[in-house]
Scaffold this motif. Structure first.
Motif, PDB file in Angstrom:
ATOM      1  N   GLU A 256       0.818  -1.220   0.000  1.00 58.45           N
ATOM      2  CA  GLU A 256       0.000   0.000   0.000  1.00 58.45           C
ATOM      3  C   GLU A 256       0.849   1.266   0.000  1.00 58.45           C
ATOM      4  O   GLU A 256       0.313   2.374  -0.038  1.00 58.45           O
ATOM      5  N   ASN A 257       2.183   1.094   0.081  1.00 57.82           N
ATOM      6  CA  ASN A 257       3.117   2.229   0.135  1.00 57.82           C
ATOM      7  C   ASN A 257       2.823   3.160   1.301  1.00 57.82           C
ATOM      8  O   ASN A 257       2.897   4.393   1.182  1.00 57.82           O
ATOM      9  N   THR A 258       2.491   2.579   2.440  1.00 63.84           N
ATOM     10  CA  THR A 258       2.148   3.389   3.615  1.00 63.84           C
ATOM     11  C   THR A 258       3.201   3.310   4.713  1.00 63.84           C
ATOM     12  O   THR A 258       3.010   3.901   5.780  1.00 63.84           O
ATOM     13  N   LEU A 259       4.292   2.600   4.475  1.00 63.32           N
ATOM     14  CA  LEU A 259       5.361   2.549   5.474  1.00 63.32           C
ATOM     15  C   LEU A 259       6.183   3.826   5.402  1.00 63.32           C
ATOM     16  O   LEU A 259       6.568   4.271   4.317  1.00 63.32           O
ATOM     17  N   THR A 260       6.490   4.404   6.552  1.00 62.93           N
ATOM     18  CA  THR A 260       7.279   5.637   6.585  1.00 62.93           C
ATOM     19  C   THR A 260       8.694   5.385   7.108  1.00 62.93           C
ATOM     20  O   THR A 260       9.419   6.338   7.411  1.00 62.93           O
ATOM     21  N   ALA A 261       9.077   4.138   7.213  1.00 63.14           N
ATOM     22  CA  ALA A 261      10.457   3.771   7.532  1.00 63.14           C
ATOM     23  C   ALA A 261      10.708   2.397   6.939  1.00 63.14           C
ATOM     24  O   ALA A 261       9.772   1.610   6.715  1.00 63.14           O
ATOM     25  N   ARG A 262      11.957   2.111   6.650  1.00 62.59           N
ATOM     26  CA  ARG A 262      12.322   0.790   6.129  1.00 62.59           C
ATOM     27  C   ARG A 262      12.412  -0.175   7.299  1.00 62.59           C
ATOM     28  O   ARG A 262      13.033   0.133   8.327  1.00 62.59           O
ATOM     29  N   VAL A 263      11.798  -1.338   7.143  1.00 56.91           N
ATOM     30  CA  VAL A 263      11.666  -2.292   8.242  1.00 56.91           C
ATOM     31  C   VAL A 263      12.426  -3.572   7.911  1.00 56.91           C
ATOM     32  O   VAL A 263      12.088  -4.281   6.956  1.00 56.91           O
TER      33      VAL A 263
ATOM     34  N   HIS B 233      12.467  -6.245   4.773  1.00 54.48           N
ATOM     35  CA  HIS B 233      13.420  -7.329   4.552  1.00 54.48           C
ATOM     36  C   HIS B 233      13.478  -8.229   5.775  1.00 54.48           C
ATOM     37  O   HIS B 233      13.309  -7.761   6.914  1.00 54.48           O
ATOM     38  N   PHE B 234      13.743  -9.498   5.546  1.00 58.22           N
ATOM     39  CA  PHE B 234      14.052 -10.416   6.646  1.00 58.22           C
ATOM     40  C   PHE B 234      15.549 -10.361   6.885  1.00 58.22           C
ATOM     41  O   PHE B 234      16.340 -10.498   5.961  1.00 58.22           O
ATOM     42  N   SER B 235      15.937 -10.148   8.147  1.00 53.77           N
ATOM     43  CA  SER B 235      17.335  -9.862   8.450  1.00 53.77           C
ATOM     44  C   SER B 235      18.045 -10.973   9.212  1.00 53.77           C
ATOM     45  O   SER B 235      19.199 -10.817   9.591  1.00 53.77           O
ATOM     46  N   GLY B 236      17.388 -12.114   9.456  1.00 49.30           N
ATOM     47  CA  GLY B 236      18.075 -13.211  10.122  1.00 49.30           C
ATOM     48  C   GLY B 236      17.504 -13.498  11.495  1.00 49.30           C
ATOM     49  O   GLY B 236      16.308 -13.327  11.743  1.00 49.30           O
ATOM     50  N   TYR B 237      18.391 -13.914  12.412  1.00 51.12           N
ATOM     51  CA  TYR B 237      17.966 -14.413  13.717  1.00 51.12           C
ATOM     52  C   TYR B 237      18.687 -13.691  14.849  1.00 51.12           C
ATOM     53  O   TYR B 237      19.821 -13.229  14.697  1.00 51.12           O
TER      54      TYR B 237
END
Length: 514
Positions: A220-227, A256-260
Motif C-alpha cells: 500500500e506504500n504506507t510505510l514511513t520507515a524501512r523495516v 526485509h528479513f534480516s536473520g535471527y
C-alpha cells in the motif's frame, strides 16, 4: 539540467563521508539524491522545486535503530491506564469499566498501577473477574497483579515480567490487528519524529503472523520507515524454513528479513552477565545457565543458509564465547566472516576480544543512550562491588571498537530507550551520566562524527544497505534527517536540547516542524 523536487540548503551538511559538516546543499529528485555540493545548489532549483533554507540546522543521512521491539512497545500502551488510581478499589473499578469496552472473555490489561496495592491479590482478582484473564502491570512494567486465568493462559508470573517470559501475551496483543496495525504506523511516525528512517525489529518466533501486515503496508506504500525484521526464537526452536520463506517473500526496498537474534547472558548488576573471572561479591562467573552449545548449533545452522545472526552479550566472558562461535562461521578469503553477524550491547568487554571482532568483521550493536537510565553513584558502586575498577575500565569501550576496525551500529532495545541522537552524543561522546559531573571512562568515548556515522552508515552496513543508504551522495536513496541545531558546535550542557525538525524517507517528507 534536471531540476530537484526538494532542495535542502544549510550551513551544516554532514554527509557521513567526512569528519565534519560543511555548508552546502542536498538536491532530491524522486526518491534519490541527485546532487550534494558545497554551493547553494541554485542550478537544481526550478519553478516547482520545494526549497528549504535551513540555516545552521544540521543535515544528516537518516538514522537507523538496529535493535528495537514493536511488540514490547505495544505492551507499554495496551490496556487501561490506571496510573491515577489511588487504591486497589479504584484500580479494580477502572479495570472493570475498561472491560466494558472489550469483547466478552477478552483479556483485561492495564498499566501504570502503583506498587503496594496488596489487595490486588490473585484471589481478589479471581473473585472480581472470574475466568477472564486479568493482568494489571505496575509502574515500569517490571511486575504485575494477575489472576488464575491469566496464569493459565499466559504462563508467566509477577516475578517473571520480561519479554521472553510473556511471549504468549505479546502474541495475543499483536494478534489484535485492529489495535496493532494502526499503532505500528504510529510507531513508525514516532520514530520519524526522532530522525529514524530504518529499523531492525526483533520479532519473536514467526512474528506471530504480523509479517502479513508488513506485506500489506509495503504494497500500500504506507510505510514511513524501512523495516528489517529478525526472528528471535522464544516459544519455539529456530525455524529455518520460516527464514527461507521470509527471505523470498520480502525483496522490495522497504521490508526485509534480516536473520535471527538470541540472548546469551544477562545484566552484570544482577550477576547474570557472564564474566571471564568470578565476581568479587560472589563465587561465580554467571548465575545464569546459558546453553552455549545450543546457541552455537543455531548460529552455525543459520550461517550455512547465509542468514545473519545477532547474539546479545553483556559480560566479557559472554562476548568472548560469542566471538568464538562466530569464528566458526563461513569466512571470506581474507579471514572475515561471510555473513554480517553482530554482537548486541557489549557492556563490559575485554579489549583483546574487540580486536578479534575487528579481525573477523563482527558488527557491534551498541546502546549509546544506555547511561541515560543509570544513576552515577549507584552504577559506580555496583561496578566497584561486582567486578572492581580494573574491569570497570572496560565498560562501554566504544573507542577500542573503532580503533580495532569494528563497524559500530546503534540500537535502543526500545521500549527500554527511545531514540534521541543528541542525547546519545551527551552520553557516548561526553561520557556523562544524566546528572552530569565528571565523565566516566572518558578514554572509551567516540567523537561526534564517529557516533553519527554509527547511527547512519554503521546502521545501514549492519542491514546490508550501505551502497544505497547511510551517506549523502548522488545516487543514494533520499533518507535524510535534519537536527534543529549543529551538534558539532553545541556544548554538552546544551546538546540534549537539540531535536529533529525534518525527516525524509524515500524522498518524501514524513516529519516536519519547520
Amino acid at each position: 539540467m534536471q531540476k530537484a523536487n526538494i532542495l535542502l540548503r544549510s550551513n551544516a551538511v554532514f554527509s557521513g563521508l567526512a569528519s565534519a559538516p560543511e555548508a552546502g546543499f542536498v538536491a532530491i529528485s524522486g526518491n534519490h539524491i541527485m546532487a550534494v555540493g558545497p554551493s547553494d545548489g541554485a542550478e537544481y532549483a526550478g519553478p516547482d522545486t520545494q526549497v528549504l533554507n535551513l540555516g545552521d540546522r544540521l543535515i544528516c543521512p537518516g538514522f537507523t535503530d538496529v535493535h528495537c521491539f514493536f511488540s514490547g512497545y505495544l505492551l507499554t500502551i495496551a490496556g487501561a491506564d490506571l496510573s491515577t488510581c489511588q487504591d486497589a478499589g479504584q484500580a479494580i473499578a477502572a479495570a472493570k469499566d475498561y472491560q466494558k469496552s472489550l469483547a466478552p472473555g477478552a483479556t483485561v490489561l492495564a498499566r501504570g498501577v502503583q506498587t503496594g496495592f496488596t489487595e490486588l491479590s490473585c484471589d481478589r482478582l479471581d473473585q472480581e473477574f472470574g475466568d477472564v484473564p486479568v493482568i494489571l502491570f505496575m509502574e515500569g512494567g517490571e511486575s504485575c497483579y494477575m489472576n488464575s486465568a491469566a496464569h493459565r493462559d499466559y504462563r508467566f508470573t509477577p516475578d517473571t515480567c520480561w519479554s521472553e517470559s510473556y511471549w504468549r501475551l505479546l502474541k495475543y496483543i499483536l494478534g489484535q490487528r485492529d489495535f496493532s496495525v494502526p499503532e505500528f504506523r504510529k510507531y513508525l511516525s514516532m520514530m520519524n519524529s526522532r530522525g529514524i528512517t530504518s529499523i531492525k525489529e526483533m520479532g519473536f518466533d514467526d512474528f506471530y503472523g504480523f509479517t502479513k501486515e508488513l506485506k500489506k503496508l509495503e504494497q500500500e506504500n504506507t510505510l514511513t520507515a524501512r523495516v528489517h525484521f529478525m526472528s528471535q526464537p522464544v516459544g519455539f526452536p529456530m525455524n529455518l524454513e520460516y527464514g527461507r520463506e521470509m527471505r523470498d517473500s520480502f525483496s522490495g526496498s522497504f521490508v526485509h528479513f534480516s536473520g535471527y537474534n538470541q540472548m546469551t547472558d544477562g545484566s552484570i548488576s544482577q550477576l547474570e552477565g557472564e564474566m571471564k573471572s568470578p565476581y568479587l561479591c560472589s563465587d561465580t562467573c554467571c548465575t545464569k545457565d546459558i546453553d552455549w552449545e545450543g546457541l552455537r548449533r543455531d548460529t552455525l545452522s543459520a550461517d550455512r543458509e547465509n542468514f545473519r545472526f545477532s547474539l546479545h552479550a553483556q559480560g566479557d566472558g559472554a562476548i568472548c564465547r560469542t566471538i568464538d562461535i562466530f569464528d566458526q562461521c563461513q569466512k571470506e578469503p581474507g579471514g572475515k566472516i561471510k555473513n554480517r553477524h553482530a554482537i548486541t550491547d557489549l557492556e563490559c568487554s575485554d579489549p583483546a576480544d574487540l580486536e578479534r571482532m575487528g579481525v573477523l568483521g563482527i558488527v557491534a550493536e551498541v546502546y549509546p543512550q544506555i547511561m541515560s537510565i543509570a544513576n552515577r553513584d549507584s552504577k559506580l558502586a555496583m561496578i566497584q562491588k561486582n567486578i572492581g575498577q580494573e574491569r570497570g575500565k572496560n565498560y562501554w569501550n566504544r573507542r577500542k571498537m573503532v580503533d580495532s576496525g569494528v563497524m559500530i551500529s546503534c540500537g535502543t532495545d526500545l521500549p527500554l530507550l527511545y531514540d534521541d541522537i543528541p542525547e546519545s552524543i551527551y552520553h557516548t561522546v561526553g561520557a556523562l551520566f544524566p546528572e552530569g559531573g565528571a565523565p566516566f571512562n572518558k578514554e572509551n568515548t567516540l567523537t561526534t562524527a564517529e557516533l553519527l556515522k554509527a547511527w547512519t552508515y554503521g546502521g545501514q552496513y549492519n542491514l546490508g544497505c550501505e551502497n544505497q543508504l547511510g551517506t549523502l551522495k548522488a545516487g543514494n536513496l533520499a533518507d535524510i534527517a535534519v537536527l534543529d541545531g549543529n551538534v558539532f558546535e553545541t556544548s554538552m550542557d546544551h546538546v540534549r536540547d537539540i531535536k529533529v525538525c525534518l525527516t525524509l524517507v524515500d524522498g518524501n517528507i514524513v516529519y516536519c516542524t519547520i
